[in-house]
Design a protein around this motif. Structure first.
Motif, PDB file in Angstrom:
ATOM      1  N   GLY A   1       4.278   6.612   7.667  1.00  0.00           N
ATOM      2  CA  GLY A   1       5.536   7.137   7.899  1.00  0.00           C
ATOM      3  C   GLY A   1       5.494   7.598   9.594  1.00  0.00           C
ATOM      4  N   ALA A   2       4.393   8.040   9.988  1.00  0.00           N
ATOM      5  CA  ALA A   2       4.525   8.460  11.462  1.00  0.00           C
ATOM      6  C   ALA A   2       4.168   7.216  12.333  1.00  0.00           C
ATOM      7  N   LEU A   3       3.513   6.449  11.842  1.00  0.00           N
ATOM      8  CA  LEU A   3       3.235   5.094  12.591  1.00  0.00           C
ATOM      9  C   LEU A   3       4.607   4.405  13.051  1.00  0.00           C
ATOM     10  N   ALA A   4       5.540   4.417  12.177  1.00  0.00           N
ATOM     11  CA  ALA A   4       6.785   3.861  12.036  1.00  0.00           C
ATOM     12  C   ALA A   4       7.538   4.458  13.219  1.00  0.00           C
ATOM     13  N   VAL A   5       7.228   5.538  13.745  1.00  0.00           N
ATOM     14  CA  VAL A   5       8.061   6.217  15.048  1.00  0.00           C
ATOM     15  C   VAL A   5       7.217   6.272  16.350  1.00  0.00           C
ATOM     16  N   LEU A   6       6.111   5.581  16.105  1.00  0.00           N
ATOM     17  CA  LEU A   6       5.196   5.895  17.345  1.00  0.00           C
ATOM     18  C   LEU A   6       5.311   4.521  18.331  1.00  0.00           C
TER      19      LEU A   6
ATOM     20  N   TYR B   1       0.827  -1.097   0.022  1.00  0.00           N
ATOM     21  CA  TYR B   1      -0.005  -0.113   0.214  1.00  0.00           C
ATOM     22  C   TYR B   1       0.840   1.302  -0.037  1.00  0.00           C
ATOM     23  N   LEU B   2       0.271   2.408  -0.431  1.00  0.00           N
ATOM     24  CA  LEU B   2       1.197   3.784  -0.571  1.00  0.00           C
ATOM     25  C   LEU B   2       1.481   4.103   0.937  1.00  0.00           C
ATOM     26  N   ARG B   3       2.711   4.319   0.834  1.00  0.00           N
ATOM     27  CA  ARG B   3       3.196   4.750   2.295  1.00  0.00           C
ATOM     28  C   ARG B   3       3.533   6.251   2.266  1.00  0.00           C
ATOM     29  N   HIS B   4       3.173   7.154   1.388  1.00  0.00           N
ATOM     30  CA  HIS B   4       3.334   8.511   1.297  1.00  0.00           C
ATOM     31  C   HIS B   4       2.167   9.190   0.588  1.00  0.00           C
ATOM     32  N   ALA B   5       2.040  10.377   1.011  1.00  0.00           N
ATOM     33  CA  ALA B   5       0.752  11.288   0.245  1.00  0.00           C
ATOM     34  C   ALA B   5       0.758  10.958  -1.159  1.00  0.00           C
ATOM     35  N   PRO B   6      -0.293  10.711  -1.854  1.00  0.00           N
ATOM     36  CA  PRO B   6      -0.391  10.738  -3.182  1.00  0.00           C
ATOM     37  C   PRO B   6       0.021  11.875  -4.060  1.00  0.00           C
ATOM     38  N   GLY B   7       0.962  11.621  -4.965  1.00  0.00           N
ATOM     39  CA  GLY B   7       1.456  12.807  -5.999  1.00  0.00           C
ATOM     40  C   GLY B   7       2.579  13.544  -5.069  1.00  0.00           C
ATOM     41  N   LEU B   8       2.983  13.155  -3.985  1.00  0.00           N
ATOM     42  CA  LEU B   8       4.060  13.845  -3.094  1.00  0.00           C
ATOM     43  C   LEU B   8       5.043  13.118  -2.951  1.00  0.00           C
TER      44      LEU B   8
ATOM     45  N   GLY C   1      -3.164  16.732   8.153  1.00  0.00           N
ATOM     46  CA  GLY C   1      -2.904  17.787   8.925  1.00  0.00           C
ATOM     47  C   GLY C   1      -3.119  17.349  10.542  1.00  0.00           C
ATOM     48  N   THR C   2      -2.537  16.559  10.805  1.00  0.00           N
ATOM     49  CA  THR C   2      -2.641  15.751  12.233  1.00  0.00           C
ATOM     50  C   THR C   2      -1.473  15.868  12.912  1.00  0.00           C
ATOM     51  N   LEU C   3      -1.852  16.145  14.278  1.00  0.00           N
ATOM     52  CA  LEU C   3      -0.704  16.397  15.202  1.00  0.00           C
ATOM     53  C   LEU C   3      -0.772  14.950  16.241  1.00  0.00           C
ATOM     54  N   ILE C   4       0.273  14.315  16.583  1.00  0.00           N
ATOM     55  CA  ILE C   4       0.210  13.281  17.361  1.00  0.00           C
ATOM     56  C   ILE C   4       0.907  13.399  18.567  1.00  0.00           C
ATOM     57  N   LEU C   5       0.251  13.400  19.939  1.00  0.00           N
ATOM     58  CA  LEU C   5       0.936  13.391  21.149  1.00  0.00           C
ATOM     59  C   LEU C   5       1.067  12.039  21.701  1.00  0.00           C
TER      60      LEU C   5
END
Length: 205
Positions: free
Chosen positions: A162-167, A27-34, A125-129
């Motif tokens: 990408g964010a899940l990998a560091v959580l 599955y796509l691991r980055h934002a489409p077209g970016l 546009g999500t912040l993760i604490l």
């Protein structure tokens, strides 16, 4: 009754059930077209999504001046344990350090809360604490009317994988996408139902 039950269970066990298909792994691991490596584009998308939600985005080289701007009009701010002291060094209001733990009524009476974050997602546009140093407990980030969050560019991932990998899934994770709002009641958008009505993000290099 017992014989019927036995017969039904026997038929179920004897039925030829095909094995479940393997879940997709590509599955796509980055934002489409970016391009994930195009950091200016990733940060621009992050700021764009936050603005669409009604959040304020302040780009700055250092936090202190931007925090003063984000806290304009506030008289008191909750500061979680571990928050860098220099972030509030130029602010003249009352800093309420959450140690010992502030009472709920004190948190509710505070004008704002200032935190760091663990990671952020540009696509949504999500912040993760995760409650780590400078992020505080969940109650402290939900009760004040304004949440100011300082985010470093290196913490912004183009998409959620990408964010899940560091959580750390063992920590109390809070995902914040814009100011708290709901349209559940008669389809009328109401802010501040489940958390702060206002969100300001200070984005550092």
């Amino acid at each position: 009754m017992t014989d019927a039950r036995t017969e039904i269970l026997h038929r179920i066990r004897a039925a030829a059930v095909p094995p479940a298909p393997e879940p997709p792994r590509h599955y796509l691991r980055h934002a489409p077209g970016l391009d994930e490596t195009d950091r200016p584009a990733v940060l621009a998308l992050f700021a764009e999504r936050l603005t669409e939600y009604g959040a304020t985005v302040l780009r700055a080289d250092t936090a202190a001046a931007a925090v003063v701007q984000a806290l304009d009009g506030a008289r008191s701010v909750v500061a979680p344990v571990g928050l860098p002291a220099e972030w509030t060094a130029d602010w003249s209001g009352e800093v309420l350090v959450d140690r010992p733990l502030l009472e709920t009524a004190r948190l509710d009476a505070a004008d704002a809360v200032l935190t760091a974050c663990t990671a952020a997602v540009a696509e949504s546009g999500t912040l993760i604490l995760d409650g780590g140093p400078g992020q505080g407990r969940r109650a402290a980030t939900l009760l004040p009317d304004l949440h100011v969050c300082v985010v470093r560019a290196s913490q912004v991932h183009s998409a959620l994988p990408g964010a899940l990998a560091v959580l750390d899934p063992g920590r109390p994770l809070t995902f914040i996408s814009g100011p708290s709002a709901t349209a559940d009641i008669e389809m009328i958008r109401v802010k501040g139902v489940h958390g702060p009505r206002r969100l300001a993000v200070v984005l550092l290099p």
